[in-house]
Design an enzyme around this catalytic site. Structure first.
Site, PDB file in Angstrom:
ATOM      1  N   ASP A 321      48.292  32.234  43.184  1.00  0.00           N
ATOM      2  CA  ASP A 321      46.980  31.878  43.718  1.00  0.00           C
ATOM      3  C   ASP A 321      47.081  30.790  44.787  1.00  0.00           C
ATOM      4  OD1 ASP A 321      46.797  33.061  41.104  1.00  0.00           O
ATOM      5  OD2 ASP A 321      44.691  32.482  41.047  1.00  0.00           O
ATOM      6  N   HIS A 323      43.896  30.075  46.905  1.00  0.00           N
ATOM      7  CA  HIS A 323      42.529  29.568  46.855  1.00  0.00           C
ATOM      8  C   HIS A 323      42.157  28.658  48.031  1.00  0.00           C
ATOM      9  CE1 HIS A 323      41.038  31.347  43.195  1.00  0.00           C
ATOM     10  NE2 HIS A 323      42.154  31.030  42.555  1.00  0.00           N
ATOM     11  N   ASP A 350      44.121  36.176  44.933  1.00  0.00           N
ATOM     12  CA  ASP A 350      43.312  34.961  44.964  1.00  0.00           C
ATOM     13  C   ASP A 350      43.696  34.093  46.153  1.00  0.00           C
ATOM     14  OD1 ASP A 350      42.029  35.913  42.736  1.00  0.00           O
ATOM     15  OD2 ASP A 350      42.298  34.108  41.534  1.00  0.00           O
ATOM     16  N   ASP A 353      38.396  31.524  48.141  1.00  0.00           N
ATOM     17  CA  ASP A 353      37.388  30.967  47.233  1.00  0.00           C
ATOM     18  C   ASP A 353      37.784  29.576  46.749  1.00  0.00           C
ATOM     19  OD1 ASP A 353      35.458  32.897  47.393  1.00  0.00           O
ATOM     20  OD2 ASP A 353      36.079  33.974  45.589  1.00  0.00           O
ATOM     21  N   ARG A 354      36.738  28.772  46.594  1.00  0.00           N
ATOM     22  CA  ARG A 354      36.811  27.385  46.115  1.00  0.00           C
ATOM     23  C   ARG A 354      37.400  26.460  47.180  1.00  0.00           C
ATOM     24  NH1 ARG A 354      37.895  29.712  40.623  1.00  0.00           N
ATOM     25  NH2 ARG A 354      35.965  29.361  39.457  1.00  0.00           N
ATOM     26  N   ASN A 382      41.399  38.866  41.474  1.00  0.00           N
ATOM     27  CA  ASN A 382      40.009  39.013  41.043  1.00  0.00           C
ATOM     28  C   ASN A 382      39.033  38.315  41.991  1.00  0.00           C
ATOM     29  OD1 ASN A 382      41.259  36.586  39.722  1.00  0.00           O
ATOM     30  ND2 ASN A 382      39.145  36.205  39.124  1.00  0.00           N
ATOM     31  N   HIS A 383      39.525  37.387  42.822  1.00  0.00           N
ATOM     32  CA  HIS A 383      38.651  36.729  43.790  1.00  0.00           C
ATOM     33  C   HIS A 383      38.561  37.473  45.114  1.00  0.00           C
ATOM     34  CE1 HIS A 383      37.086  32.926  42.153  1.00  0.00           C
ATOM     35  NE2 HIS A 383      38.074  33.076  41.295  1.00  0.00           N
ATOM     36  N   HIS A 431      48.378  40.630  39.890  1.00  0.00           N
ATOM     37  CA  HIS A 431      47.640  39.365  39.785  1.00  0.00           C
ATOM     38  C   HIS A 431      47.274  39.025  38.348  1.00  0.00           C
ATOM     39  CE1 HIS A 431      45.136  36.009  40.954  1.00  0.00           C
ATOM     40  NE2 HIS A 431      44.189  36.486  40.145  1.00  0.00           N
ATOM     41  N   ARG A 500      37.012  35.029  29.279  1.00  0.00           N
ATOM     42  CA  ARG A 500      36.408  35.001  30.609  1.00  0.00           C
ATOM     43  C   ARG A 500      35.009  35.595  30.532  1.00  0.00           C
ATOM     44  NH1 ARG A 500      40.070  33.686  34.661  1.00  0.00           N
ATOM     45  NH2 ARG A 500      42.264  33.746  34.047  1.00  0.00           N
ATOM     46  N   HIS A 529      46.955  34.207  38.324  1.00  0.00           N
ATOM     47  CA  HIS A 529      45.625  34.260  37.704  1.00  0.00           C
ATOM     48  C   HIS A 529      45.276  33.071  36.814  1.00  0.00           C
ATOM     49  CE1 HIS A 529      41.966  36.251  36.588  1.00  0.00           C
ATOM     50  NE2 HIS A 529      42.347  36.670  35.405  1.00  0.00           N
TER      51      HIS A 529
END
Length: 610
Positions: A321, A323, A350, A353-354, A382-383, A431, A500, A529
């Site tokens: 990830d 991010h 990923d 995001d964020r 998943n993002h 992932h 989750r 992940h």
């Protein structure tokens, strides 16, 4: 006269009186009971009128008017497809309402609790016992009630009288028709009718008599495991529309990074692009669209499962990830080197995001993919999904730094990104995790002490390779995609529900991962992940290890974790490693994580200060 004889005589007298009444009713009809006629001597009593109204109304047992009253006859054997026995130990049982047939006879389960809140929940009894809506009552404690009037059956069931632990009534009252409630426990037999098309229950629950599901909660549901097949070719109308309008966009002017086609890219130009990004200089609008479309054209032609060949003496770096943490991403490249034929890269999802530089990180990755399409590989995380991007910041950032229309292009780019890769037919890189249970069993709540062996038939790499990825994650449509993007490992064998927030997401044990690897002749799985304190962790050890690698240090500026990338080298006989390059978070401008997320200070729909 003895006491026993006196009691016998009393019983005989009562029976004789009943016989006289029955004979009178048959002889004189209903007028004797005051149900017809207007003469004062034949007028019904208030209580009798209430009973008649109850009998005549098409309402359920709760007094609610039934919009579409059912028509059924539990005594008609030709209409019945099966029977079902259920034991009810306490009142209420969880059946919330019964309904009569159109003629006022019989009792059909109309509404019920379709779950059990906890083991032994009284209001989950009927559901746990296998009762379903649209079943009709056949008998209660051996008494055949199929032809009874609805309210007479309700008096017998009296499901609204609560009882204590001893099973005794807490109310001394009777139902309005005079029947005493049947004694507990109730042995109830139901009949089942054919269901009309479209009338099938939305959820099917596990059969706890099946040894595989014996330890699961009774409200665990079971569904078919679907693997949609990929189309022979795929064309996105959105991308084609943007492609047709791209040429008419104005040319850019001024300093900053540029993209004028694949030939304009090199290791030096991409490094320079990243340094420009760190100075706040973006690709011009037209260049950004061109780069994104060029990358899409490469990704859309790849398989859902890609295969990477690492030559002898060469290596491959797996990155977890990112991010949108641009400064940490740049630092990682300084440690691991740039992608090349000698040092291939798999970016394991990923990307965005964020982190508030997700746009810059994403365009850096797309530039690498266009520059080295045979040596740079991308897995979807998943993002990389529209809902996540809308909520967690990437789309807000795209709209601020470019325009809202560009978010539509990224929806399609992310749907074109493969879901996983296999390195030298040895190492599975994904992932999230391993394919989930088949059939698809689900229950709410996380409990690592509850597991089940939910897969008898393994999924092959070929099935994954040929599955359709051109969609966003949806457990109803494509559970395989959800498993690959969202699932997490756990220590206990078997499958279990994930903590989750989305339903249909699983935890999987070491037996699940090892069985998948054995079946597909793999020897290791690398996934991401999850944040790991050291940047990596052997979640499943042994002969078939499963390793998590996470590459965003001090995640969301709060986690305090190290980051790592995994490096594997072909020694001539197999891939060795992984060796881990660890690194810490790097200083960056004072822009908070989540700045572009919904509710963040830089989101385009943020509140404007007064």
């Amino acid at each position: 006269m003895s006491l026993q004889r006196a009691r016998r005589s009393a019983v005989l007298l009562r029976l004789a009186l009943v016989a006289v009444v029955v004979a009178a009713v048959r002889l004189f009809g209903e007028s004797l009971l005051g149900f017809v006629g207007s003469s004062p001597s034949l007028r019904a009593s208030p209580a009798q009128s209430r009973h008649v109204a109850i009998r005549a109304s098409m309402r359920d047992s709760e007094g609610r008017k039934i919009k579409d009253p059912p028509t059924f006859d539990a005594a008609d054997a030709s209409a019945v497809v099966g029977t079902h026995m259920a034991e009810i130990k306490k009142r209420p049982s969880g059946i919330m309402a019964y309904a009569p047939s159109i003629n006022g006879k019989g009792a059909m389960v109309w509404e019920m609790n379709e779950k059990s809140r906890y083991p032994g929940d009284p209001q989950g009894q009927a559901w746990v016992a296998g009762v379903k809506t649209r079943m009709a009552v056949k008998s209660v404690n051996g008494v055949d009630v199929r032809s009874w009037d609805f309210w007479d059956i309700m008096d017998l069931l009296d499901d609204k009288i609560l009882d204590n632990s001893a099973g005794k009534f807490q109310s001394g009252g009777q139902g309005p028709m005079g029947n005493q409630p049947a004694a507990l426990p109730l042995q109830m037999e139901f009949v089942e009718f054919p269901r009309a098309e479209g009338d099938e229950p939305s959820e099917v629950f596990v059969d706890q008599r099946d040894a595989r599901f014996a330890d699961l909660p009774a409200d665990a549901t079971i569904k078919e495991y679907k693997i949609p097949v990929a189309p022979a070719s795929y064309t996105s109308p959105v991308v084609e529309s943007i492609r047709s309008s791209w040429a008419s966009m104005p040319e850019s002017a001024g300093p900053g990074p540029r993209y004028t086609g694949a030939s304009s890219l090199s290791a030096a130009s991409i490094k320079d692009m990243i340094q420009n990004f760190k100075q706040g200089k973006l690709l011009p609008m037209k260049d950004a669209y061109r780069l994104a479309i060029d990358a899409y054209d490469i990704l859309v032609k790849e398989k859902t499962l890609g295969r990477v060949t690492v030559p002898q003496g060469k290596k491959v770096t797996v990155v977890g990830d990112l991010h949108g943490q641009l400064w940490d991403f740049d630092h990682m490249l300084n440690l691991a080197g740039m992608p090349s034929a000698d040092n291939q890269f798999v970016f394991n999802g990923d990307f965005v995001d964020r982190g508030p530089w997700s746009v810059e990180v994403m365009f850096s990755l797309l530039a690498m993919k266009v520059w080295q399409p045979q040596h740079v590989f991308m897995n979807r995380g998943n993002h990389e999904a529209e809902l996540a991007n809308t909520f967690y910041g990437f789309f807000g950032e795209v709209e601020v730094k470019y325009e809202k229309k560009m978010t539509e292009l990224f929806v399609n780019i992310f749907q074109a990104v493969p879901l996983c890769h296999v390195l030298n037919n040895e190492v599975f890189v994904v992932h999230g995790g391993i394919p989930g249970p088949d059939p698809r069993v689900w229950w709410k709540g996380i409990d690592n002490q509850i597991s089940f062996d939910g897969r008898q038939l393994q999924i092959s790499l070929a099935e994954i390779e040929n599955s359709n990825r051109f969609m966003d994650p949806n457990p109803e449509v494509n559970p395989l995609m959800v498993d690959l993007l969202w699932s997490d490992p756990k220590g206990k064998d078997g499958y279990g529900p994930s903590g989750r927030m989305s339903s249909g997401i699983y935890l999987f044990g070491p037996d699940v991962s090892s069985n998948f690897m054995k079946f597909n002749n793999l020897r290791m799985t690398l996934r991401s992940h999850e944040v790991k304190a050291q940047g990596y962790r052997y979640d499943h050890e042994g002969e078939y290890p499963l390793v998590t690698v996470f590459s965003a240090p001090n995640y969301v500026d709060k986690a305090g974790n190290m980051a790592a990338v995994a490096v594997l080298t072909n020694d001539g006989s197999k891939l060795t490693g992984p060796e881990f390059l660890q690194y810490s978070a790097q200083p960056h401008p004072d822009v908070p994580s989540g700045a572009y997320a919904v509710g963040g200070p830089l989101h385009p729909d943020g509140v404007v200060p007064a």
